[in-house]
Scaffold this motif. Structure first.
Motif, PDB file in Angstrom:
ATOM      1  N   TYR A 187       0.865  -1.177   0.000  1.00 53.47           N
ATOM      2  CA  TYR A 187       0.000   0.000   0.000  1.00 53.47           C
ATOM      3  C   TYR A 187       0.905   1.232   0.000  1.00 53.47           C
ATOM      4  N   LEU A 188       0.649   2.145  -0.945  1.00 53.17           N
ATOM      5  CA  LEU A 188       1.595   3.213  -1.243  1.00 53.17           C
ATOM      6  C   LEU A 188       0.986   4.597  -1.034  1.00 53.17           C
ATOM      7  N   ALA A 189       1.741   5.476  -0.388  1.00 47.34           N
ATOM      8  CA  ALA A 189       1.334   6.875  -0.216  1.00 47.34           C
ATOM      9  C   ALA A 189       2.581   7.685   0.142  1.00 47.34           C
ATOM     10  N   ALA A 190       3.237   8.230  -0.875  1.00 46.16           N
ATOM     11  CA  ALA A 190       4.475   8.973  -0.652  1.00 46.16           C
ATOM     12  C   ALA A 190       4.236  10.296   0.062  1.00 46.16           C
ATOM     13  N   ASN A 191       3.007  10.805  -0.004  1.00 42.58           N
ATOM     14  CA  ASN A 191       2.718  12.116   0.590  1.00 42.58           C
ATOM     15  C   ASN A 191       2.075  12.029   1.970  1.00 42.58           C
ATOM     16  N   MET A 192       1.990  10.842   2.535  1.00 37.71           N
ATOM     17  CA  MET A 192       1.431  10.662   3.876  1.00 37.71           C
ATOM     18  C   MET A 192       2.584  10.584   4.869  1.00 37.71           C
ATOM     19  N   ARG A 193       2.719  11.603   5.706  1.00 33.19           N
ATOM     20  CA  ARG A 193       3.895  11.716   6.564  1.00 33.19           C
ATOM     21  C   ARG A 193       3.497  11.843   8.039  1.00 33.19           C
ATOM     22  N   ASN A 194       4.305  11.264   8.890  1.00 30.48           N
ATOM     23  CA  ASN A 194       4.101  11.455  10.328  1.00 30.48           C
ATOM     24  C   ASN A 194       4.280  12.925  10.679  1.00 30.48           C
ATOM     25  N   LYS A 195       3.373  13.460  11.464  1.00 33.95           N
ATOM     26  CA  LYS A 195       3.555  14.836  11.925  1.00 33.95           C
ATOM     27  C   LYS A 195       4.761  14.954  12.847  1.00 33.95           C
ATOM     28  N   SER A 196       5.080  13.886  13.539  1.00 35.09           N
ATOM     29  CA  SER A 196       6.148  13.934  14.538  1.00 35.09           C
ATOM     30  C   SER A 196       7.532  14.080  13.929  1.00 35.09           C
ATOM     31  N   ASP A 197       7.776  13.390  12.806  1.00 33.90           N
ATOM     32  CA  ASP A 197       9.133  13.407  12.253  1.00 33.90           C
ATOM     33  C   ASP A 197       9.184  13.592  10.738  1.00 33.90           C
ATOM     34  N   GLY A 198       8.004  13.750  10.091  1.00 40.93           N
ATOM     35  CA  GLY A 198       7.989  13.970   8.657  1.00 40.93           C
ATOM     36  C   GLY A 198       8.298  12.747   7.823  1.00 40.93           C
ATOM     37  N   GLN A 199       8.323  11.568   8.448  1.00 45.42           N
ATOM     38  CA  GLN A 199       8.667  10.343   7.735  1.00 45.42           C
ATOM     39  C   GLN A 199       7.417   9.539   7.384  1.00 45.42           C
ATOM     40  N   ILE A 200       7.588   8.627   6.424  1.00 47.58           N
ATOM     41  CA  ILE A 200       6.541   7.657   6.126  1.00 47.58           C
ATOM     42  C   ILE A 200       6.387   6.725   7.323  1.00 47.58           C
ATOM     43  N   SER A 201       5.154   6.338   7.629  1.00 45.12           N
ATOM     44  CA  SER A 201       4.897   5.487   8.785  1.00 45.12           C
ATOM     45  C   SER A 201       5.215   4.030   8.453  1.00 45.12           C
ATOM     46  N   GLU A 202       6.452   3.617   8.750  1.00 41.77           N
ATOM     47  CA  GLU A 202       6.854   2.236   8.497  1.00 41.77           C
ATOM     48  C   GLU A 202       6.013   1.269   9.325  1.00 41.77           C
ATOM     49  N   SER A 203       5.726   1.622  10.557  1.00 44.61           N
ATOM     50  CA  SER A 203       5.013   0.704  11.444  1.00 44.61           C
ATOM     51  C   SER A 203       3.607   0.396  10.950  1.00 44.61           C
ATOM     52  N   LEU A 204       3.021   1.323  10.210  1.00 44.24           N
ATOM     53  CA  LEU A 204       1.673   1.110   9.672  1.00 44.24           C
ATOM     54  C   LEU A 204       1.693   0.214   8.442  1.00 44.24           C
ATOM     55  N   GLY A 205       2.859   0.086   7.821  1.00 37.46           N
ATOM     56  CA  GLY A 205       2.973  -0.754   6.637  1.00 37.46           C
ATOM     57  C   GLY A 205       2.830  -0.003   5.332  1.00 37.46           C
ATOM     58  N   VAL A 206       2.667   1.311   5.393  1.00 39.96           N
ATOM     59  CA  VAL A 206       2.531   2.122   4.179  1.00 39.96           C
ATOM     60  C   VAL A 206       3.919   2.472   3.651  1.00 39.96           C
ATOM     61  N   GLN A 207       4.098   2.363   2.345  1.00 40.11           N
ATOM     62  CA  GLN A 207       5.372   2.672   1.699  1.00 40.11           C
ATOM     63  C   GLN A 207       5.182   3.823   0.705  1.00 40.11           C
ATOM     64  N   PRO A 208       6.211   4.602   0.434  1.00 45.25           N
ATOM     65  CA  PRO A 208       6.065   5.676  -0.550  1.00 45.25           C
ATOM     66  C   PRO A 208       5.998   5.171  -1.976  1.00 45.25           C
ATOM     67  N   TYR A 209       6.753   4.119  -2.269  1.00 47.76           N
ATOM     68  CA  TYR A 209       6.767   3.579  -3.626  1.00 47.76           C
ATOM     69  C   TYR A 209       7.215   2.129  -3.586  1.00 47.76           C
ATOM     70  N   ALA A 210       7.034   1.462  -4.709  1.00 43.88           N
ATOM     71  CA  ALA A 210       7.543   0.105  -4.894  1.00 43.88           C
ATOM     72  C   ALA A 210       8.246   0.045  -6.238  1.00 43.88           C
TER      73      ALA A 210
END
Length: 505
Positions: free
Chosen positions: A150-173
Motif C-alpha cells: 500500500y503506497l502513499a508517498a505524501n502521507m507523513r508522520n507529523k512527529s518526524d515527517g517520515q513515512i509510517s513504516e510501522s503502519l505498513g505504508v510505503q512511498p513507492y515500490a
C-alpha cells in the motif's frame, strides 16, 4: 516472474512478493481499443506492459449486479488479455478504497477483500481515505495480509515527517516487470482528514501532490527504476492538474480514484486512467516501452465494463467462503420490506435518524451526513448484513448541545449533505416534531450526531465548536435501527413500509 522491492524494508519484503512458479499463459491480443497512439517508427525491440487498473472497489467482491464481481473481472482479464498473475508483463494496480462497503467486506474489516485481491494478483494499491475507516491497528493488520504494498508517498508522520513504516505504508515500490524495473509511486488524497474520521489520521500530514512527486520521482529513479508510474486516490481534475505540473519528471502513467469517475486519455507523454467504482468497470493501458531509454513508443488505453467474463473458479470459491461466513454470522432475518428503500432517499434517512431518537429519547434532534448511507435497503427479508451494507462505517452516537439558532444555521449551511430527524422545515423555519413549535433561537437542544461528523469529518468542524464537550454515548449508530426493525416483528404479510412512512409523525 514479477518481484517487488519497496523503498523501505526491502529485504523483509523480498520473499513476500517473490511471486509463484506457474508458467505464463499465451498472450491474447485485446480487441481494438477506443484510444490508440502509434509512433511513426517503432524500435525493433520493445517491452509491452499491460496495466489493469481498478479503484474504489469498496468491498464489492460479489458485484453490484449479476456477473460483475471480482471473479468475473478476473475471468474477463484472462479472456481478453490472456492475463496470468505470474506473467511479468502485467501490472494490476488499484487507486485505493478497497474495503469499506457491503457486509461481506465491512464486517471483516477488509480482510476478505484483501484475500480476493491477493488471488487476483494485485501488484500495488494507493492508500484511499477509507483504508483508515476501521482504525490504525486494523489498517496495519489488514495491510500485513496483502501480498502487495500500500503506497502513499505524501502521507507523513507529523512527529518526524517520515513515512509510517510501522503502519505498513510505503512511498513507492519497484516492480520487476517484463525485464523492466517499474517504479510505482502512491499518492493519498490531501483531503483525507475530511473524508475519513479525523481522529484516525490526526498524526499524519498529507503533503501536496506536485511537491511530493518532485521529491520522490528522482529517488525512485536513483533506486533503479527504468519507468515511473503513479497510482493515486485523486479525482480526475486533480489528476490532470498534477500531470500538467510534473511533465518534466517523465512519469508515463497516472492512475486516479476517489470521485467514482472513469478516465482514459493522454496528457503530453503520460497516459491517465481511472477505472471507476465497485468493480463495475476497469481501466487498462498497454504501453510499448523502449528498454534502453524507458520511453513509451506507443500506447493503447481504454475503460471497459466488467461484463461477459467467465467467473474464475478460485476467486469465486474465496467469495463463496466469505459469503457463507457472512450469512452464518449476520444472515438471520430481522424484518421484511415490501419495497426497496433507495440509498440516501428521505425514507431511508428518516429510518436512520428517527430510530436514533427512539433508541435514545434524551435527544430532541438527530442529524446524520447523507454520504454515510452507502447502499439501498432492498425489498424482501432484511438481515443485519443488509444494515451493515447500508451503514458500513464503525461510528458511534454523540449527544451534543446546540441552540435552536445553531441548528438552523447548520442545517441551512449544509443543505442536502445532511438530514435531520426530530425536526422538519415549515416555511422559512424549523419546527420540533414532538411539539409542532418552531425551534427557539436561544433554547438549548440535545442533538445526536455520529462521531465522524463530531470529529470534523466532511468539514463539519462547527459541531465541536458549538459544543466542545459532546457526550460519547457508546451506542453503535446502527444499533437503534436494528432494534427498531426487530421490535416491529414485520412479515411479508405485514412489512415495515408503513411503519417507516410513519416515522417522525
Amino acid at each position: 516472474m514479477k518481484t517487488i522491492l519497496t523503498s523501505l524494508l526491502a529485504i523483509l519484503f523480498a520473499t513476500l512478493f517473490a511471486g509463484c512458479n506457474v508458467p505464463a499463459l499465451p498472450t491474447v491480443s485485446p480487441p481494438p481499443p477506443a484510444a490508440t497512439e502509434a509512433p511513426a517508427e517503432t524500435p525493433a525491440h520493445t517491452v509491452t506492459l499491460t496495466i489493469l487498473y481498478t479503484d474504489d472497489e469498496h468491498g464489492w467482491m460479489e458485484g453490484q449486479s449479476e456477473g460483475a464481481g471480482a471473479a468475473n473481472l478476473l475471468g474477463l482479464w484472462q479472456k481478453q488479455f490472456g492475463y496470468d498473475p505470474a506473467d511479468p508483463r502485467f501490472l494490476v494496480l488499484s487507486g485505493g478504497d478497497n474495503w469499506t462497503g457491503p457486509a461481506i467486506s465491512t464486517w471483516f474489516k477488509g480482510e476478505s477483500m484483501v484475500e480476493v485481491m491477493n488471488a487476483m494478483g494485485y501488484d500495488a494499491s494507493a492508500v484511499g481515505n477509507h483504508e483508515f475507516d476501521f482504525g490504525l491497528e486494523n489498517m496495519q493488520y489488514t495491510i500485513s495480509l496483502a501480498d502487495f504494498p500500500y503506497l502513499a508517498a505524501n502521507m507523513r508522520n507529523k512527529s518526524d515527517g517520515q513515512i509510517s513504516e510501522s503502519l505498513g505504508v510505503q512511498p513507492y515500490a519497484i516492480i520487476d516487470a517484463g525485464g523492466l524495473k517499474v517504479g510505482v509511486i502512491g499518492l493519498a488524497n490531501i483531503h483525507t482528514p475530511k473524508v475519513t474520521n479525523p481522529a484516525n489520521v490526526q498524526d499524519f500530514d498529507f503533503e501536496p501532490y506536485v511537491e511530493t512527486l518532485q521529491q520522490t520521482a528522482p529517488e525512485v529513479r536513483a533506486a533503479g527504476a527504468d519507468v515511473v508510474m503513479v497510482i493515486s486516490h485523486l479525482c480526475n481534475q486533480e489528476l490532470r492538474h498534477t500531470t500538467a505540473k510534473t511533465k518534466d519528471l517523465g512519469i508515463v502513467l497516472f492512475g486516479g480514484g476517489h470521485c467514482h469517475e472513469s478516465l482514459a486519455e493522454k496528457a503530453g507523454d503520460a497516459v491517465l486512467i481511472t477505472g471507476g467504482p465497485y468493480l463495475q468497470t476497469f481501466a487498462w493501458a498497454q504501453l510499448a516501452i523502449d528498454p534502453e531509454s524507458g520511453a513509451v513508443v506507443s500506447a493503447k488505453y481504454d475503460v471497459e465494463a466488467n461484463r461477459g467474463g467467465p467467473a474464475d473458479p478460485d476467486v469465486a470459491a474465496i467469495v463463496a467462503k466469505w459469503r457463507q461466513e457472512t450469512d452464518a454470522t449476520l444472515g438471520e432475518p430481522i424484518g421484511y420490506l415490501a419495497q426497496t428503500l433507495p440509498e440516501r432517499s428521505e425514507p431511508m434517512l428518516k429510518l436512520v435518524t428517527e430510530t436514533w431518537l427512539l433508541g435514545y429519547p434524551n435527544a430532541d434532534v438527530a442529524i446524520t451526513n447523507s454520504g454515510g448511507v452507502r447502499d439501498d435497503l432492498r425489498a424482501g427479508p432484511i438481515t443485519i448484513a443488509d444494515i451493515i451494507s447500508v451503514m458500513p462505517f464503525d461510528n458511534v452516537l454523540i449527544d451534543m448541545k446546540m441552540t435552536g439558532a445553531q441548528i438552523e444555521a447548520f442545517m441551512d449551511a449544509q443543505g442536502k449533505k445532511v438530514f435531520a430527524g426530530g425536526v422538519h422545515q415549515q416555511g422559512g423555519h424549523w419546527e420540533l416534531n414532538r411539539t409542532g413549535e418552531p425551534l427557539q433561537a436561544d433554547a438549548v437542544y440535545h442533538v445526536l450526531v455520529n462521531d465522524y461528523m463530531y470529529a470534523g469529518g466532511g468539514s463539519y468542524q462547527k459541531l465541536a465548536e458549538y459544543d466542545p464537550e459532546g457526550y460519547d454515548t457508546g451506542i453503535d449508530w446502527r444499533q437503534p435501527v436494528i432494534d427498531w426493525i426487530i421490535a416491529r416483528k414485520s412479515t411479508p404479510e405485514q412489512p415495515l413500509d408503513e411503519a417507516i412512512r410513519a416515522l417522525g409523525k
